[in-house]
Design an enzyme around this catalytic site. Sequence first.
Site, PDB file in Angstrom:
ATOM      1  N   HIS A   1     -42.690 -27.715 109.996  1.00  0.00           N
ATOM      2  CA  HIS A   1     -42.184 -26.537 110.585  1.00  0.00           C
ATOM      3  C   HIS A   1     -41.388 -26.785 111.621  1.00  0.00           C
ATOM      4  CE1 HIS A   1     -46.098 -25.002 108.842  1.00  0.00           C
ATOM      5  NE2 HIS A   1     -45.129 -24.438 107.943  1.00  0.00           N
TER       6      HIS A   1
ATOM      7  N   LYS B   1     -55.946 -12.125 104.911  1.00  0.00           N
ATOM      8  CA  LYS B   1     -56.272 -13.585 104.967  1.00  0.00           C
ATOM      9  C   LYS B   1     -57.303 -13.969 106.023  1.00  0.00           C
ATOM     10  CE  LYS B   1     -51.882 -15.358 102.698  1.00  0.00           C
ATOM     11  NZ  LYS B   1     -50.995 -16.402 102.853  1.00  0.00           N
TER      12      LYS B   1
ATOM     13  N   ARG C   1     -39.189 -27.266 100.260  1.00  0.00           N
ATOM     14  CA  ARG C   1     -39.854 -28.551 100.127  1.00  0.00           C
ATOM     15  C   ARG C   1     -39.446 -29.303  98.615  1.00  0.00           C
ATOM     16  NH1 ARG C   1     -45.488 -26.935 102.371  1.00  0.00           N
ATOM     17  NH2 ARG C   1     -44.654 -25.197 101.393  1.00  0.00           N
TER      18      ARG C   1
ATOM     19  N   SER D   1     -49.486 -27.077 105.665  1.00  0.00           N
ATOM     20  CA  SER D   1     -50.667 -26.893 106.453  1.00  0.00           C
ATOM     21  C   SER D   1     -51.818 -27.291 105.607  1.00  0.00           C
ATOM     22  CB  SER D   1     -50.561 -25.347 106.890  1.00  0.00           C
ATOM     23  OG  SER D   1     -49.317 -25.099 107.766  1.00  0.00           O
TER      24      SER D   1
HETATM   25  P1  ADP Z   1     -46.028 -19.177 104.164  1.00  0.00           P
HETATM   26  O1  ADP Z   1     -45.065 -18.576 105.300  1.00  0.00           O
HETATM   27  O2  ADP Z   1     -45.547 -19.299 102.860  1.00  0.00           O
HETATM   28  O3  ADP Z   1     -47.426 -18.566 104.273  1.00  0.00           O
HETATM   29  P2  ADP Z   1     -46.079 -21.784 105.935  1.00  0.00           P
HETATM   30  O4  ADP Z   1     -46.537 -20.854 107.058  1.00  0.00           O
HETATM   31  O5  ADP Z   1     -46.819 -22.737 105.582  1.00  0.00           O
HETATM   32  O6  ADP Z   1     -46.073 -20.788 104.459  1.00  0.00           O
HETATM   33  O7  ADP Z   1     -44.537 -22.091 105.897  1.00  0.00           O
HETATM   34  C1  ADP Z   1     -43.621 -21.332 106.579  1.00  0.00           C
HETATM   35  C2  ADP Z   1     -42.143 -21.846 106.090  1.00  0.00           C
HETATM   36  O8  ADP Z   1     -42.177 -23.189 106.456  1.00  0.00           O
HETATM   37  C3  ADP Z   1     -42.013 -21.689 104.411  1.00  0.00           C
HETATM   38  O9  ADP Z   1     -40.497 -21.489 104.120  1.00  0.00           O
HETATM   39  C4  ADP Z   1     -42.230 -23.118 103.947  1.00  0.00           C
HETATM   40  O10 ADP Z   1     -41.655 -23.301 102.737  1.00  0.00           O
HETATM   41  C5  ADP Z   1     -41.662 -23.858 105.120  1.00  0.00           C
HETATM   42  N1  ADP Z   1     -42.333 -25.363 105.338  1.00  0.00           N
HETATM   43  C6  ADP Z   1     -43.600 -25.613 105.196  1.00  0.00           C
HETATM   44  N2  ADP Z   1     -43.922 -26.897 105.517  1.00  0.00           N
HETATM   45  C7  ADP Z   1     -42.483 -27.413 105.437  1.00  0.00           C
HETATM   46  C8  ADP Z   1     -42.146 -28.943 105.333  1.00  0.00           C
HETATM   47  N3  ADP Z   1     -43.001 -29.757 105.436  1.00  0.00           N
HETATM   48  N4  ADP Z   1     -40.782 -28.971 105.470  1.00  0.00           N
HETATM   49  C9  ADP Z   1     -39.992 -27.944 105.435  1.00  0.00           C
HETATM   50  N5  ADP Z   1     -40.344 -26.761 105.438  1.00  0.00           N
HETATM   51  C10 ADP Z   1     -41.370 -26.336 105.259  1.00  0.00           C
END
Ligand code: ADP
Length: 162
Positions: free
Chosen positions: A17, A41, A90, A129
């Site tokens: 992130h 959630k 990803r 995460s």
């Molecule tokens: P969501 O918003 O779908 O609940 P997250 O909070 O984990 O999921 O992720 C927020 C954003 O960050 C999403 O667009 C996700 O694809 C991206 N993201 C998460 N991990 C990575 C990573 N390792 N590399 C690049 N982008 C990531």
Amino acid sequence: MKSAIYPGTFDPMTYGHLDIIKRAANIFDELIVGVLDNKEKTPLFSADVRVNILKEATKDLPNVKVESFGGLLSDYCKSKGIYVVVRGLRAVTDFEYELQMSQINRKLSDNKLDTVYFNTSLKYSYLSSSSVKQIAQFGGDLTDFVPDFVADMLLEKFDQKN
Ligand code: ADP
């Protein structure tokens, strides 16, 4: 001024992130990291704690602002007058969901909202995460995945649970 919103659950924020945040903050004049406070959630960390983690991790990035939001992303964007959404990709597996979300958001915003995607840096392509939480649950090494202060918070959380 060109602003964008990077929405997500960030439960917790990982280096994946943070990498997207830094790269987007280089392109946009202002980046708002929107932490989704979804009452349906049950995240490991409360929205306030997730916001504080992101604030601490981005404290040296002056054009990054962190806040929480609830409800529809399109309504949140409208309330801020910002119509660019940043998301990370990803793998191909992320793509279908992301495409659907961006189309829904565009529809809900009278075609105002556009989503831009940042490809993950290769070194974080496996990072999520949920995998970080699983590793923390079993006391694994989190050094390459999250900042040390987040690793400590995770280990403490799972200690309390056990
Ligand atoms: P969501 O918003 O779908 O609940 P997250 O909070 O984990 O999921 O992720 C927020 C954003 O960050 C999403 O667009 C996700 O694809 C991206 N993201 C998460 N991990 C990575 C990573 N390792 N590399 C690049 N982008 C990531």
